[in-house]
Motif scaffolding. Structure first.
Motif, PDB file in Angstrom:
ATOM      1  N   SER A 115       0.834  -1.205   0.000  1.00  0.00           N
ATOM      2  CA  SER A 115       0.000   0.000   0.000  1.00  0.00           C
ATOM      3  C   SER A 115       0.870   1.259   0.000  1.00  0.00           C
ATOM      4  O   SER A 115       0.513   2.266  -0.618  1.00  0.00           O
ATOM      5  N   LEU A 116       2.030   1.193   0.636  1.00  0.00           N
ATOM      6  CA  LEU A 116       2.947   2.332   0.599  1.00  0.00           C
ATOM      7  C   LEU A 116       3.524   2.518  -0.804  1.00  0.00           C
ATOM      8  O   LEU A 116       3.614   3.641  -1.307  1.00  0.00           O
ATOM      9  N   TYR A 117       3.884   1.414  -1.448  1.00  0.00           N
ATOM     10  CA  TYR A 117       4.374   1.483  -2.826  1.00  0.00           C
ATOM     11  C   TYR A 117       3.290   2.054  -3.738  1.00  0.00           C
ATOM     12  O   TYR A 117       3.559   2.917  -4.583  1.00  0.00           O
ATOM     13  N   LEU A 118       2.050   1.603  -3.544  1.00  0.00           N
ATOM     14  CA  LEU A 118       0.938   2.126  -4.342  1.00  0.00           C
ATOM     15  C   LEU A 118       0.744   3.623  -4.099  1.00  0.00           C
ATOM     16  O   LEU A 118       0.443   4.370  -5.032  1.00  0.00           O
ATOM     17  N   ALA A 119       0.943   4.072  -2.865  1.00  0.00           N
ATOM     18  CA  ALA A 119       0.828   5.505  -2.563  1.00  0.00           C
ATOM     19  C   ALA A 119       1.868   6.301  -3.354  1.00  0.00           C
ATOM     20  O   ALA A 119       1.555   7.354  -3.921  1.00  0.00           O
ATOM     21  N   PHE A 120       3.095   5.807  -3.403  1.00  0.00           N
ATOM     22  CA  PHE A 120       4.136   6.480  -4.190  1.00  0.00           C
ATOM     23  C   PHE A 120       3.771   6.492  -5.675  1.00  0.00           C
ATOM     24  O   PHE A 120       3.957   7.496  -6.359  1.00  0.00           O
ATOM     25  N   VAL A 121       3.251   5.377  -6.166  1.00  0.00           N
ATOM     26  CA  VAL A 121       2.873   5.278  -7.573  1.00  0.00           C
ATOM     27  C   VAL A 121       1.763   6.276  -7.899  1.00  0.00           C
ATOM     28  O   VAL A 121       1.835   7.000  -8.901  1.00  0.00           O
ATOM     29  N   LEU A 122       0.742   6.327  -7.060  1.00  0.00           N
ATOM     30  CA  LEU A 122      -0.370   7.249  -7.293  1.00  0.00           C
ATOM     31  C   LEU A 122       0.090   8.705  -7.249  1.00  0.00           C
ATOM     32  O   LEU A 122      -0.368   9.530  -8.040  1.00  0.00           O
ATOM     33  N   ALA A 123       1.002   9.015  -6.346  1.00  0.00           N
ATOM     34  CA  ALA A 123       1.537  10.379  -6.265  1.00  0.00           C
ATOM     35  C   ALA A 123       2.325  10.717  -7.531  1.00  0.00           C
ATOM     36  O   ALA A 123       2.185  11.811  -8.088  1.00  0.00           O
ATOM     37  N   ALA A 124       3.145   9.787  -8.002  1.00  0.00           N
ATOM     38  CA  ALA A 124       3.934  10.025  -9.216  1.00  0.00           C
ATOM     39  C   ALA A 124       3.034  10.188 -10.434  1.00  0.00           C
ATOM     40  O   ALA A 124       3.237  11.095 -11.256  1.00  0.00           O
ATOM     41  N   LEU A 125       2.035   9.323 -10.559  1.00  0.00           N
ATOM     42  CA  LEU A 125       1.111   9.416 -11.691  1.00  0.00           C
ATOM     43  C   LEU A 125       0.319  10.715 -11.653  1.00  0.00           C
ATOM     44  O   LEU A 125       0.154  11.381 -12.678  1.00  0.00           O
ATOM     45  N   THR A 126      -0.166  11.074 -10.483  1.00  0.00           N
ATOM     46  CA  THR A 126      -0.924  12.311 -10.356  1.00  0.00           C
ATOM     47  C   THR A 126      -0.075  13.514 -10.722  1.00  0.00           C
ATOM     48  O   THR A 126      -0.518  14.408 -11.448  1.00  0.00           O
ATOM     49  N   SER A 127       1.152  13.540 -10.229  1.00  0.00           N
ATOM     50  CA  SER A 127       2.062  14.635 -10.539  1.00  0.00           C
ATOM     51  C   SER A 127       2.279  14.752 -12.045  1.00  0.00           C
ATOM     52  O   SER A 127       2.203  15.846 -12.617  1.00  0.00           O
TER      53      SER A 127
END
Length: 139
Positions: A115-127
């Motif tokens: 879930s932490l990895y997914l949080a980083f992924v979602l932040a990168a994609l959103t950015s």
């Protein structure tokens, strides 16, 4: 298309493709298996390394393909980059609450790490998406 916009597209594609490959591989093992027995650390570190490496290599390829545009960032590029990073920071901050809650609930480390990895992924994609939209529609 400016060089910085090209970099945002590269970042978006890499930030989507690599984690999808990771999650498809790892989550396919979940049914019928105790998650504490799934070896996810190596594949996760590999996915992170491949993502970083692919971003660097594709950025270099883009720079070589259009050398006169590479490294040129005007004020608009800087503002768009700042906006994307700003929004990505807030997405990461909100998404990080999930692994924090899982840790407080003593959930298996597998779920916390993923879930932490997914949080980083979602932040990168959103950015990256915010930057692309800002380039396409204006600031």
């Amino acid at each position: 298309m400016s060089f910085e916009e090209k970099r945002s597209w590269i970042y978006a594609v890499v930030a989507a493709a690599v984690p999808v490959a990771y999650f498809v591989t790892i989550l396919a093992k979940v049914p019928g298996t105790d998650v504490s027995e799934i070896a996810y650390v190596g594949p996760m570190l590999t996915a992170i390394g491949v993502g970083i490496g692919a971003g660097i290599v594709l950025g270099i390829v883009a720079a070589v393909a259009s050398p006169k545009d590479a490294g040129r960032a005007d004020e608009r590029d800087k503002q768009i980059n700042r906006l994307g990073d700003y929004v990505g920071f807030y997405v990461m901050s909100i998404c990080a609450l999930v692994p924090l809650g899982l840790a407080m609930a003593n959930v298996e480390q597998f779920w916390i790490a993923n879930s932490l990895y997914l949080a980083f992924v979602l932040a990168a994609l959103t950015s990256a998406v915010v930057k692309i939209v800002a380039y396409r529609r204006g600031l």
